[in-house]
Each structure stands twice: as C-alpha cells, then as structure tokens.
Scaffold this motif. Sequence first.
Motif, PDB file in Angstrom:
ATOM      1  N   LYS A 188     -57.319  -7.397  32.760  1.00  0.00           N
ATOM      2  CA  LYS A 188     -57.805  -8.249  33.855  1.00  0.00           C
ATOM      3  C   LYS A 188     -57.284  -9.677  33.753  1.00  0.00           C
ATOM      4  N   HIS A 189     -56.063  -9.790  33.285  1.00  0.00           N
ATOM      5  CA  HIS A 189     -55.446 -11.113  33.150  1.00  0.00           C
ATOM      6  C   HIS A 189     -55.139 -11.699  34.517  1.00  0.00           C
ATOM      7  N   GLU A 221     -59.206 -13.797  31.315  1.00  0.00           N
ATOM      8  CA  GLU A 221     -58.770 -12.478  30.891  1.00  0.00           C
ATOM      9  C   GLU A 221     -59.758 -11.912  29.881  1.00  0.00           C
ATOM     10  N   GLU A 266     -64.197 -12.099  26.381  1.00  0.00           N
ATOM     11  CA  GLU A 266     -63.428 -12.692  27.464  1.00  0.00           C
ATOM     12  C   GLU A 266     -63.033 -14.130  27.136  1.00  0.00           C
ATOM     13  N   ARG A 301     -47.955  -8.907  31.084  1.00  0.00           N
ATOM     14  CA  ARG A 301     -48.143 -10.001  32.018  1.00  0.00           C
ATOM     15  C   ARG A 301     -46.981 -10.028  33.005  1.00  0.00           C
TER      16      ARG A 301
END
Length: 792
Positions: free
Chosen positions: A221-222, A248, A257, A785
Amino acid sequence: MILKHPHVRRPKSLRSFNDTQLSLKKTGLALGISSAMFLPLSAMADENLAAPDTGDEVKVLPEVVIYGQRQESNPNAEVGAPYKAKKSADSRHTRPLAETPQTISVLTRAALDDSGLTDLKQIVGAQPGITLGTGENGNAFGDRYIIRGQEARSDVFVDGLRDPGMSTRESFAIEQLEISKGPNSSFAGRGTAGGAINAITKQATLDHDFERVSASVGSDKHRRVSTDINKGIGESFALRANALYADENVPGRLPSERSRKGVALSGLWERDRDLSVTLDYYGLRTKDTMPDLGYFLVGTVPNRVPATNVPVYAQTGDFLKSNVDTLTARVNWTLAPATKLTSLTRYGKSSNSYVTTGAMSGTRWDGATGAAYTTAYIDSGHTGWQDINYFAHQSNLRMDRQWLGLKHELILGAEFTDHKVVSGTFALTNNGTFNCKKTAGAGTNDTFCFTDSAGRPVADLTNLAGRTSTRLGYNQDWKVKTLALTAMDTVDLTDRLTAFGGIRADHFDLNLIRRNNLTSVITGDYGYTDTLVNGHFGLTYKVTPKLIVYGSAASAQDINGGEADSGTSSGYGGAVLYNNQIAGAKPETSVNLELGTKWNLLNDKLLATAALFQTTKTDVMEGADYDTVGTFNTGKNRVRGIEFGLSGNVTDKLSVQSGIAFLNSKVLGSATATNIGKPLSNFAKRSASVQGKYQLTDAISFGATARYESGRCGGQPDTAAGFTTTGECAQPVPSFAVYDVFAAYRFSRRFDVRVNVLNVTNKDYFTAVYRNGAFLYKGDARAVRVALNYEL
C-alpha cells in the motif's frame, strides 16, 4: 549532435531541460529556429547541409536530433555526471572535493532518487563504514548512526548547523547528502568522534524555473507524492516549494505502518551577484503506527541466532512520532572582490514521542498447571517524549589574500548555539489479561506470552496487552549553550603543494535537571562549563593536475553529559556523576590520522578515492565504577581501516556510486580488564555498497544496487562488544548482502517512469541489535515501487 548550454541566469522564456538526456526532434520551422539559436555550431555541420541551391532535385535532409541536459538546481553538482558532486555545500571547504584532504562521501539527488530509499536512516545505513544502532537505554528517539565504530546520533547537521532534535529524518528536501568520515571538531564542534552527516537542503534559485511532480505507488500500500517547484519573480526574487505526502505498510511486517508529511519553502532575494538573502521554512510530520522492533535472538552461544517467523507483536496503541519545524535565514554578501561573508541563523522546534513494545523468548509457566514451556513474550514496554527548542547562528568571513608571496584562503568564523531539551515518559496501563507466568510453578499469571503451554498462538497478538498510555510530566531538563570561534586557512605553498590548517575553540555551559515525574521532586541539579580546543591539519600534493595525495590529522571531543537523550546513563553519553554532583571528567578525545589519494578521471566526470586511517579515542567514559575519583575516564579504543570510493561516470552511459571499507577495532584500555583486546560493539569489519546505472538508449536506463555488511556483535557504545569468556559473541548480528534493481523509461521530454524493486531476493536481514538481544531490527522485505515523474 550534442549541445550543452552554460549555467546562466534564467531568461523568462527559458524552460528547463529534463533530468536525463532528452531527444528533441526538430523539423520545419523548429529546425530553422534551432539553427539560428546555435549558429556558431552550424559551421561544424556536414558540408552537404550548407551546399548552395544548384537547381538539382531537392534532397530530404536527415532528421536532426539534439540532446540536452537540464540545468541542475544543485550548484555543487558536476555537470554531466549525475552521481558526482564537484564541491561541498559547506563554504568552509574552499577547494573542490577532489582536492580536500579528508574522506567525504557525497550522495547527489540523482543517486538518491535512483536508489528508491527515502528515510535518512535507510540511506545512511547503506553506506560503507556506517552501521545502525537500536534505541539504546530503552529510548527510541529518532535514528542512531555509528560512523567508523563511533556514536554519531547527535552529529547530524543541516546546511552546516547541528540539528539537535533526535527525530526521524526524510530526504524529500535534500539536494545532496555529505558524510564526513573521521573526527573533525574544527568544522562541527563537540562530538563528531567518527564523523558527521550534513544534509544540504533545496534552495530557491534564479538560474531557471521548474515544476516537477513525482507520484509513486507500490506493494504494501505504498503511496508517495512529492513536488519541487521553483519560480523566479522578476530579476531579484525566487520561490521554491517542496511538498511530501507518503504512507505505506512496513514491507513484510503488516500491520506496522509508516507515514511522512512535509513541506519545505525557500525564498530568495538577490540584490545583485554580491548580496543575497534566503529565508527557509522546513516542516516534517512523521508517524510510525505500531512501530516494529523486529525480531529477537534465541538460543545460547555458540548457537545464538535470530528467531524465525516472528509475527508482528507491536501493540495496537504503540506509536513513534516526530514533528519538526525550523526557520532559517541565510545571507551571502561579497563585501569586496576577495572578501565574502556567509551567515546562517536558525530557530527550530521539534517534538518526539514513542510507546513501543519489545519481545524475547525463554521459559515461561502455565499459571493454572505450573507446566514450563518455551515461548516468546512481550516486555513491559518502552516510552518517552522530548520537546526540543534550539537557536543557532553561524557567520564565516572568507578572505582570499596574497601574503608573503603565497595565496591564502582564510576563514574566520563565530558560532552561537542554545539547545534545550525537556523530556519525560508515558504511564502505561495494561487492560488485557495476563496469560502466562514468569516464575516457576502454578499461580497468578503476570506476563503476556505469544502462545499457551500447548503451543497454540494467541488469537489477537497485537491487542494482547490492551495498553493505553498517558503522558507524564518531565523528568529531565537538559540545556547547553555554546560559543565557538574558528580560524581556517588554505595556503598554496607551491604550484603542487597545498596546506590546510584549522582550529576551533568551543566554550559551553551545560545544565541538567533531573526530576521525579510522579512526585515532581527535583532529584538532581547539575551543571558545569568548559572550553574545548580542537584542530585539523592537512597537506595535499598534486602528483598531476588531476591526482593528489594527502595526509591529515584532526581531533574531536565529546563532553560529559553531551547526549540529551541519555540523562545520567554515563555509558551512553549521559552525565557522569560523583557524590550526586557532575563529575570532573575529562572530555573524551579522538584523534584521526589519515593518508589518502583522490583522482579525477575521464574529464573530471569520475572521482576515485582511497584512504588509510587510524582513529584513537582516549579518556572514554565507560559507565563502569564512578565511586572513586580518577575512574571517570577509564577507556581507550582504536579503529584502523582503509576505505575506497568511486563516484561519477565510468563511461558516457554508465554511472556509479560505490565504496568499500575494511575496518578493525580494538579496546586498548578499560576499567574491566577482560574487555581489553576485544573489538568495539556494533562494529562491522567489512562493508560495501555499489549503485550503478546504465543509459541503454536516450529513453531507457536501468541499474542495480548491492550492499554488504559483515557480521557484528552488540553491546554498550564505546565499550567492548558482548563476548563470552570463550570468545563467542553473545548478541550477534549476522552478515548480509542485499540487492535492489531499478529501471526507467522516458516517454517524452517531460514525462518518465521509474520502477524500483528493493531487496529483490526477499532476504531476511538485520541491521542492529540491542545489547541484551531483545531488539533485533529487521530490514524491509521485498518492496516494489513505481514512480511517475512529470515536469510541467
């Protein structure tokens, strides 16, 4: 043909070039305009292009492709070599890096972007000769760096001024990162026994306008969005704004997180080339939700190893927060053609706080049956908060003169700092139900275990303790005021031989109040003043115009109680006490001797360096036995090593940033006789990193990063590593090698995409250990990424 433009003041119509080589196709009218603009170069064109009209059949000319490079916003960069810096941003270094008699590793903005790393801890920890530490003494404030075996957590600077906030640091507003190796208090003042880290921030410029936006998404969840916008207003004003939003999941450690939000504003007023004023604001908000303290060690030596498959045990209410706000004013004033004043003034505030949970493995008992079993269990938690206020002013006057037939570059400097740190703790309340017992036999449970006696894991580990926290009042008020005077001179003795000399005197006034934050009773009020004098001397000899050899000697001193986060924990840099008074301990003194060479290669696009050094630290405050006068400064240690570096362009297409360090440490003196001869704690004998980028075509580039760190042994700072009587390390950190890859594709002059795969082999590796093995920080798992970069 390749056209390179000079670094000139920005006409209003000039648009900046892109970050990498561009391909601009010119046809028709555009070709005519381009030809007119570059008329002097047209004479070099193929003679067929200049042939007069003879009435023959009109020939279709081949497409002309012009490549350009963006003017770098960093004035210290080497043009055309994205991984190489030409000079230090610290104006006290009057010569280019290739002529400076000291090991200074510089990471450019291009190298930082390509690496895919963003937190300063990740970036610095990947450099050779540097290791990371845990939050020692139960504290978790910010990042902890160890340079060449010496503590450097307080030796972080921003634009040449010490940054006293023990905060989590981000790289979004950094133009280049300079890491000085070896003690050098003549530049940095107190501390800096192993070196210093200097972050150079992005400044407004009148040279050219640009508007850049970068957005990335990825695994875990970057999400990350950053902007960098510079705009000139008229001929005298410029504004630059950098903004960041990022969050993230910690790769491989859900539900931990990380979030980062920041803004950096810079305004420039330039009367003319002789006088300019810059005002900056920097703000950063970082938060780690359920911060992960990693794994822990299990087993006994010689089979002491990291536990495997450890779940996230951070409790739901755990956090690590850092808020930073600073205002900085800069004045650059050329008083005369050979006289320049550089002045920096900063006021800053930061606040840090944390509630974290550690874990260990061992024997526990079932309270109902009394059965013994082996399980992991969480500890009682670690908490802290600190509020920092600081003011700093530094002025340096540079005068270039000819005296006695020799060229001198003289710098006279003055610096005043006022640093205040108030800190305390949180009260923790456990609302969960204990499920095991820490003493033998049946009875009332008093511990939180990962499993029951049958080996069944608890249903909801992260809510096992059900903890809530309440901030308590302060238990420590630490402050230090320092007035420093500096004199430095660089002298060309001959056309080949140059000498550098520097001396600095720091007069400080330290005060420390200790307080019971439950009863508000003052338990100690300590203070003292002293003056530290340190120097630096170097000689460089130009073997050829591009190759130098040098020798240097430099000193640094750490003061009694100089670490604001350590209170009276003397072994961690806190105040040494005697009869409830601050002890008359000598400053810890480090002396570095270094021989090195630097070679500018390939038309100054590649810098190769090598350095052989020895750092000896004496009068070390070990935190051993301070009941007797004269035992305050009982330690002595030594670090020897050789370090190699390579940065810049190996070819027109291949860029590298690399280094390797071979180090050896030894305790030479100690109040504990068995420590003598052992290596220092948290010390890696070998470390290396290589980042390479290959420009396959004008549009396609790819690269990789490899870093290696040999095994090391934990323990208390400045003392011997934790070895047993049989020579086995009690708290080992295994060696590791980690690999990252990246690739980029440029769609147009304005738009490109970059993909980074970090820890591509998904290796379990560990970066630091607490002295009892309870914290074994784990490196991030594999992460992907994808970043989209657009220039407006």
